[in-house]
Design a protein around this motif. Structure first.
Motif, mmCIF file in Angstrom:
data_model
loop_
_atom_site.group_PDB
_atom_site.id
_atom_site.type_symbol
_atom_site.label_atom_id
_atom_site.label_comp_id
_atom_site.label_asym_id
_atom_site.label_seq_id
_atom_site.Cartn_x
_atom_site.Cartn_y
_atom_site.Cartn_z
ATOM 1 N N GLY A 98 20.983 52.954 -15.037
ATOM 2 C CA GLY A 98 20.036 53.300 -13.980
ATOM 3 C C GLY A 98 18.667 52.677 -14.122
ATOM 4 O O GLY A 98 17.716 53.105 -13.472
ATOM 5 N N GLN A 157 13.588 48.191 -12.756
ATOM 6 C CA GLN A 157 14.795 47.372 -12.806
ATOM 7 C C GLN A 157 14.363 45.991 -13.290
ATOM 8 O O GLN A 157 13.484 45.373 -12.706
ATOM 9 N N GLN A 192 22.131 43.294 -15.344
ATOM 10 C CA GLN A 192 22.729 44.132 -14.318
ATOM 11 C C GLN A 192 23.365 45.390 -14.887
ATOM 12 O O GLN A 192 23.308 46.462 -14.285
ATOM 13 N N THR A 193 23.988 45.270 -16.065
ATOM 14 C CA THR A 193 24.652 46.441 -16.656
ATOM 15 C C THR A 193 23.643 47.539 -16.977
ATOM 16 O O THR A 193 23.895 48.720 -16.741
ATOM 17 N N TRP A 194 22.492 47.168 -17.518
ATOM 18 C CA TRP A 194 21.445 48.151 -17.813
ATOM 19 C C TRP A 194 20.949 48.798 -16.516
ATOM 20 O O TRP A 194 20.702 50.007 -16.474
ATOM 21 N N ASN A 195 20.795 47.991 -15.470
ATOM 22 C CA ASN A 195 20.266 48.503 -14.209
ATOM 23 C C ASN A 195 21.244 49.416 -13.489
ATOM 24 O O ASN A 195 20.837 50.372 -12.817
ATOM 25 N N THR A 196 22.551 49.126 -13.620
ATOM 26 C CA THR A 196 23.548 49.926 -12.904
ATOM 27 C C THR A 196 24.098 51.058 -13.761
ATOM 28 O O THR A 196 24.074 52.214 -13.358
ATOM 29 N N ARG A 197 24.574 50.735 -14.942
ATOM 30 C CA ARG A 197 25.192 51.755 -15.788
ATOM 31 C C ARG A 197 24.189 52.781 -16.293
ATOM 32 O O ARG A 197 24.470 53.980 -16.321
ATOM 33 N N LYS A 228 11.053 53.786 -7.781
ATOM 34 C CA LYS A 228 11.919 52.698 -8.218
ATOM 35 C C LYS A 228 11.241 51.360 -7.956
ATOM 36 O O LYS A 228 10.820 51.073 -6.839
#
Length: 311
Positions: A179, A167, A172-177, A227
């Motif tokens: 993964g 991460q 944030q979008t790369w990390n959430t959308r 992770k």
């Protein structure tokens, strides 16, 4: 085919994250599926991977009339409309498959792994081995695309002990959308030897994004796995075949103007590139040496049996 010198910034910028030259590193071909749907793209990619990356499996799609060249692979998240415009695609398609091939040589002998993220799919093959496959689209076809029978009629067991998901901060979008950024299989290469490398990017949706890093490992048995939080993630170099850093900031600004997005997240990367050399020599005829956690590595090379190894 007329070569395109700037795949993602045609008519907008003179440089891009896919830094491209007519004599460049990877030659690429873009394809438009006959059926504009995620299911069609997933089926095509699944058959392509199962065949051992046989380009004949892509023949049912319409080949883009332009040739593309790339030395690195990083596209900030953008609307598909931007990608179509940059690639001069007049068809209002939401589906695309891009396949790149090239011969490369590592800067140093040692253990490496590719780390990446992709929307919908980003796949990397080195020699005859699939070393990275990521993306939500890939997750939907992974079992069928990599199914290999072993004793007891079970699927081939994967080496999951080396898997890592980084991460990175401020994206944030790369990390959430998406993964985060997943590490592929750990492999060993030798400096001065030529290896065949292929990269495939596939998308069938409203948004596109991908980024490919290379991570050199001092000791594969001590490689990070599981992770890894953004506060502990290393700053990795992009996989590249040039010392010229890609102009992703300019690309992000162009994407923001075209798509009217106020913020375009750029994956962080080391400003000290570790480029692999482009090679005009024929690739070695040896199988790729893979690290298997918990087992003793064999030092002798095995002859390539032309069989795909699943991730």
């Amino acid at each position: 085919m007329k070569p395109v010198r700037n795949l993602l910034m045609v008519g907008l910028l003179l440089a891009s994250a896919w830094q491209v030259w007519a004599d460049g590193s990877f030659s690429g071909q873009a394809y438009l599926p006959a059926e504009d749907s995620a299911a069609s793209v997933q089926k095509t990619v699944s058959e392509f991977v199962k065949s051992g990356w046989d380009k004949e499996k892509l023949a049912d799609m319409t080949a883009h009339p332009m040739a593309f060249y790339a030395s690195s692979f990083c596209l900030p998240m953008c609307d598909m409309s931007y990608l179509r415009m940059a690639m001069r695609i007049s068809n209002p398609t939401k589906s695309i498959v891009v396949h790149y091939t090239g011969n490369v040589s590592a800067p140093e002998t040692g253990w490496y792994r590719f780390v990446g993220a992709g929307d919908d799919m980003l796949l990397v093959r080195l020699q005859e081995t699939d070393v990275l496959a990521v993306g939500k689209g890939w997750e939907k076809i992974k079992d069928s695309a990599t199914a290999q029978k072993v004793k007891g009629n079970r699927k081939q067991k994967q080496d999951d002990n080396a898997t890592v998901v980084y991460q990175f901060p401020k994206i944030q979008t790369w990390n959430t959308r998406l993964g985060g950024f997943t590490g592929g299989r750990i492999f060993k290469v030798e400096k001065g030897r030529t290896y065949k490398m292929q990269v495939l990017f596939a998308d069938a949706g409203d948004a596109s994004a991908f980024c490919l890093y290379i991570e050199k490992l001092a000791a594969p048995e001590k490689a990070p796995h599981g992770k890894v939080a953004s506060s502990e993630a290393p700053l990795l170099p992009l996989f590249s075949t040039t010392t010229i850093l890609p102009a992703v900031e300019n690309m992000a600004n162009a994407i923001a103007k075209v798509t009217r997005n106020k913020i375009v997240e750029i994956p962080p990367f080391s400003r000290k590139p570790q480029p692999w050399a482009v090679s005009q020599e024929e690739p070695v005829d040896d199988a790729l040496e893979l690290y298997q956690s918990g087992s003793k590595q064999k030092k002798t090379r095995k002859k390539n049996k032309k069989k795909s190894k699943s991730i």
